[in-house]
Design a protein around this motif. Structure first.
Motif, PDB file in Angstrom:
ATOM      1  N   SER A  25      22.369  35.772  46.202  1.00  9.41           N
ATOM      2  CA  SER A  25      21.304  35.547  47.174  1.00  9.41           C
ATOM      3  C   SER A  25      21.929  35.042  48.468  1.00  9.41           C
ATOM      4  CB  SER A  25      20.269  34.552  46.650  1.00  9.41           C
ATOM      5  OG  SER A  25      20.874  33.300  46.371  1.00  9.41           O
ATOM      6  N   GLY A  26      21.136  35.065  49.520  1.00  8.91           N
ATOM      7  CA  GLY A  26      21.646  34.626  50.812  1.00  8.91           C
ATOM      8  C   GLY A  26      22.148  35.807  51.619  1.00  8.91           C
ATOM      9  N   SER A  27      23.217  35.611  52.355  1.00  5.54           N
ATOM     10  CA  SER A  27      23.745  36.622  53.265  1.00  5.54           C
ATOM     11  C   SER A  27      24.634  37.623  52.528  1.00  5.54           C
ATOM     12  CB  SER A  27      24.528  35.944  54.392  1.00  5.54           C
ATOM     13  OG  SER A  27      23.714  35.021  55.083  1.00  5.54           O
ATOM     14  N   THR A  28      24.006  38.494  51.776  1.00  5.11           N
ATOM     15  CA  THR A  28      24.758  39.427  50.925  1.00  5.11           C
ATOM     16  C   THR A  28      25.154  40.705  51.650  1.00  5.11           C
ATOM     17  OG1 THR A  28      22.727  40.414  50.119  1.00  5.11           O
ATOM     18  CG2 THR A  28      23.585  38.563  48.862  1.00  5.11           C
ATOM     19  N   GLU A  29      24.606  40.926  52.867  1.00  5.96           N
ATOM     20  CA  GLU A  29      24.804  42.209  53.524  1.00  5.96           C
ATOM     21  C   GLU A  29      26.262  42.468  53.866  1.00  5.96           C
ATOM     22  OE1 GLU A  29      20.959  40.403  53.969  1.00  5.96           O
ATOM     23  OE2 GLU A  29      22.876  39.762  54.817  1.00  5.96           O
ATOM     24  N   SER A  30      27.022  41.425  54.083  1.00 10.47           N
ATOM     25  CA  SER A  30      28.402  41.606  54.531  1.00 10.47           C
ATOM     26  C   SER A  30      29.374  41.875  53.390  1.00 10.47           C
ATOM     27  CB  SER A  30      28.866  40.358  55.297  1.00 10.47           C
ATOM     28  OG  SER A  30      28.806  39.232  54.451  1.00 10.47           O
ATOM     29  N   ASN A  31      28.907  41.790  52.144  1.00  9.58           N
ATOM     30  CA  ASN A  31      29.804  41.983  51.011  1.00  9.58           C
ATOM     31  C   ASN A  31      29.826  43.446  50.602  1.00  9.58           C
ATOM     32  OD1 ASN A  31      30.393  39.194  50.718  1.00  9.58           O
ATOM     33  ND2 ASN A  31      28.448  38.921  49.695  1.00  9.58           N
ATOM     34  N   SER A  32      30.997  44.041  50.551  1.00 12.18           N
ATOM     35  CA  SER A  32      31.129  45.409  50.075  1.00 12.18           C
ATOM     36  C   SER A  32      31.632  45.456  48.646  1.00 12.18           C
ATOM     37  CB  SER A  32      32.053  46.210  50.985  1.00 12.18           C
ATOM     38  OG  SER A  32      33.318  45.567  51.081  1.00 12.18           O
ATOM     39  N   TRP A  33      32.297  44.393  48.204  1.00 13.87           N
ATOM     40  CA  TRP A  33      32.800  44.289  46.842  1.00 13.87           C
ATOM     41  C   TRP A  33      32.312  42.976  46.228  1.00 13.87           C
ATOM     42  CZ3 TRP A  33      36.076  47.652  44.094  1.00 13.87           C
ATOM     43  CH2 TRP A  33      36.607  48.721  44.823  1.00 13.87           C
ATOM     44  N   MET A  34      32.173  43.002  44.923  1.00 11.05           N
ATOM     45  CA  MET A  34      31.939  41.794  44.154  1.00 11.05           C
ATOM     46  C   MET A  34      32.897  41.805  42.973  1.00 11.05           C
ATOM     47  SD  MET A  34      29.505  39.792  45.362  1.00 11.05           S
ATOM     48  CE  MET A  34      28.888  38.905  43.935  1.00 11.05           C
ATOM     49  N   TYR A  35      33.227  40.597  42.505  1.00  5.76           N
ATOM     50  CA  TYR A  35      34.269  40.487  41.488  1.00  5.76           C
ATOM     51  C   TYR A  35      33.861  39.523  40.368  1.00  5.76           C
ATOM     52  CZ  TYR A  35      37.011  42.321  45.369  1.00  5.76           C
ATOM     53  OH  TYR A  35      37.482  43.088  46.409  1.00  5.76           O
ATOM     54  N   TRP A  36      34.501  39.699  39.245  1.00  5.50           N
ATOM     55  CA  TRP A  36      34.484  38.698  38.183  1.00  5.50           C
ATOM     56  C   TRP A  36      35.892  38.122  38.078  1.00  5.50           C
ATOM     57  CZ3 TRP A  36      30.293  36.812  35.811  1.00  5.50           C
ATOM     58  CH2 TRP A  36      29.097  37.569  35.850  1.00  5.50           C
ATOM     59  N   VAL A  37      35.975  36.802  38.028  1.00  4.10           N
ATOM     60  CA  VAL A  37      37.227  36.118  37.774  1.00  4.10           C
ATOM     61  C   VAL A  37      36.989  35.145  36.629  1.00  4.10           C
ATOM     62  CG1 VAL A  37      37.982  36.324  40.179  1.00  4.10           C
ATOM     63  CG2 VAL A  37      36.759  34.269  39.458  1.00  4.10           C
ATOM     64  N   ARG A  38      38.045  34.665  36.021  1.00  7.62           N
ATOM     65  CA  ARG A  38      37.880  33.742  34.905  1.00  7.62           C
ATOM     66  C   ARG A  38      38.952  32.659  34.952  1.00  7.62           C
ATOM     67  NH1 ARG A  38      39.694  37.476  29.666  1.00  7.62           N
ATOM     68  NH2 ARG A  38      41.958  37.347  30.021  1.00  7.62           N
ATOM     69  N   GLN A  39      38.679  31.564  34.274  1.00 14.25           N
ATOM     70  CA  GLN A  39      39.637  30.475  34.183  1.00 14.25           C
ATOM     71  C   GLN A  39      39.598  29.885  32.783  1.00 14.25           C
ATOM     72  OE1 GLN A  39      39.164  27.241  37.028  1.00 14.25           O
ATOM     73  NE2 GLN A  39      41.360  26.843  36.940  1.00 14.25           N
ATOM     74  N   ALA A  40      40.691  30.043  32.060  1.00 17.91           N
ATOM     75  CA  ALA A  40      40.819  29.449  30.740  1.00 17.91           C
ATOM     76  C   ALA A  40      41.298  28.009  30.886  1.00 17.91           C
ATOM     77  CB  ALA A  40      41.803  30.255  29.903  1.00 17.91           C
ATOM     78  N   PRO A  41      41.053  27.176  29.890  1.00 16.43           N
ATOM     79  CA  PRO A  41      41.483  25.769  29.967  1.00 16.43           C
ATOM     80  C   PRO A  41      42.971  25.657  30.256  1.00 16.43           C
ATOM     81  CG  PRO A  41      40.006  26.072  28.120  1.00 16.43           C
ATOM     82  CD  PRO A  41      40.282  27.449  28.662  1.00 16.43           C
ATOM     83  N   GLY A  42      43.323  24.869  31.260  1.00 14.17           N
ATOM     84  CA  GLY A  42      44.716  24.641  31.595  1.00 14.17           C
ATOM     85  C   GLY A  42      45.383  25.762  32.359  1.00 14.17           C
ATOM     86  N   SER A  91      38.486  33.767  25.934  1.00  5.98           N
ATOM     87  CA  SER A  91      37.717  32.520  26.090  1.00  5.98           C
ATOM     88  C   SER A  91      38.054  31.880  27.431  1.00  5.98           C
ATOM     89  CB  SER A  91      38.053  31.545  24.961  1.00  5.98           C
ATOM     90  OG  SER A  91      37.633  32.039  23.715  1.00  5.98           O
ATOM     91  N   ALA A  92      37.019  31.640  28.218  1.00  3.32           N
ATOM     92  CA  ALA A  92      37.224  31.114  29.569  1.00  3.32           C
ATOM     93  C   ALA A  92      35.874  30.870  30.220  1.00  3.32           C
ATOM     94  CB  ALA A  92      38.026  32.095  30.423  1.00  3.32           C
ATOM     95  N   MET A  93      35.917  30.190  31.356  1.00  2.00           N
ATOM     96  CA  MET A  93      34.756  30.138  32.223  1.00  2.00           C
ATOM     97  C   MET A  93      34.833  31.370  33.108  1.00  2.00           C
ATOM     98  SD  MET A  93      32.092  28.247  32.892  1.00  2.00           S
ATOM     99  CE  MET A  93      32.419  26.497  32.638  1.00  2.00           C
ATOM    100  N   TYR A  94      33.747  32.125  33.148  1.00  4.12           N
ATOM    101  CA  TYR A  94      33.694  33.351  33.933  1.00  4.12           C
ATOM    102  C   TYR A  94      32.841  33.121  35.176  1.00  4.12           C
ATOM    103  CZ  TYR A  94      35.997  36.106  30.344  1.00  4.12           C
ATOM    104  OH  TYR A  94      36.929  36.610  29.465  1.00  4.12           O
ATOM    105  N   TYR A  95      33.384  33.536  36.300  1.00  2.79           N
ATOM    106  CA  TYR A  95      32.708  33.380  37.574  1.00  2.79           C
ATOM    107  C   TYR A  95      32.558  34.737  38.250  1.00  2.79           C
ATOM    108  CZ  TYR A  95      34.629  28.593  37.134  1.00  2.79           C
ATOM    109  OH  TYR A  95      34.986  27.338  36.706  1.00  2.79           O
TER     110      TYR A  95
END
Length: 115
Positions: A25-42, A91-95
Motif C-alpha cells: 500500500s502507499g506509493s506503489t506506482e514507482s515499483n517495477s519489481w517486488m522481491y521476497w527475501v529471508r533471514q534465518a536465525p544468526g 526455516s526463516a523470517m520471510y519478508y
C-alpha cells in the motif's frame, strides 16, 4: 513510501508447502519489481525470488531449485510466494521488499520447517 504486510507463514513438516502473501500500500506506482527475501536465525538477509510487476516475469535464487514460484495480482497490490518441498534450511523470517537487498521490507512472516 510503500508499506508492506506479509502473511501466510507457519509451521510445516519437511516436504510440505506454504503460500506466503504480501500486500503493498502507499506509493506503489514507482515499483517495477517486488522481491521476497529471508533471514534465518544468526544469518544475514538472503534474496529468494523477485517478480516484474507488469509482465509477471519471475527470477529466483539458485537454491530455490524449482521448488518455489512467485506470482502477483496487481488488482490487489499483492504478490505471492508458493513454496513446495520445503526443507529445514528454509526455516526463516520471510519478508517482501521493494529492493533485492531487502532494505525496504515489511515486518515479515515466520516459516518454520520441522517434524
Amino acid at each position: 513510501q510503500v508499506q508492506l504486510v506479509e502473511s501466510g507463514g507457519g509451521l510445516v513438516q519437511p516436504g510440505g508447502s506454504l503460500q506466503l502473501s504480501c500486500e503493498a500500500s502507499g506509493s506503489t506506482e514507482s515499483n517495477s519489481w517486488m522481491y521476497w527475501v529471508r533471514q534465518a536465525p544468526g544469518r544475514g538477509l538472503e534474496w529468494v525470488s523477485g517478480i516484474h510487476l507488469q509482465s509477471g516475469f519471475p527470477i529466483h535464487a539458485n537454491f530455490v531449485k524449482g521448488r518455489f514460484s512467485i506470482s502477483r495480482d496487481n488488482s490487489k497490490n499483492t504478490i505471492y510466494l508458493q513454496m513446495n518441498y520445503l526443507e529445514s534450511e528454509d526455516s526463516a523470517m520471510y519478508y517482501c521488499a521493494t529492493d533485492q537487498q531487502g532494505t525496504n521490507r515489511g515486518k515479515g512472516t515466520l516459516v518454520t520447517v520441522s517434524s
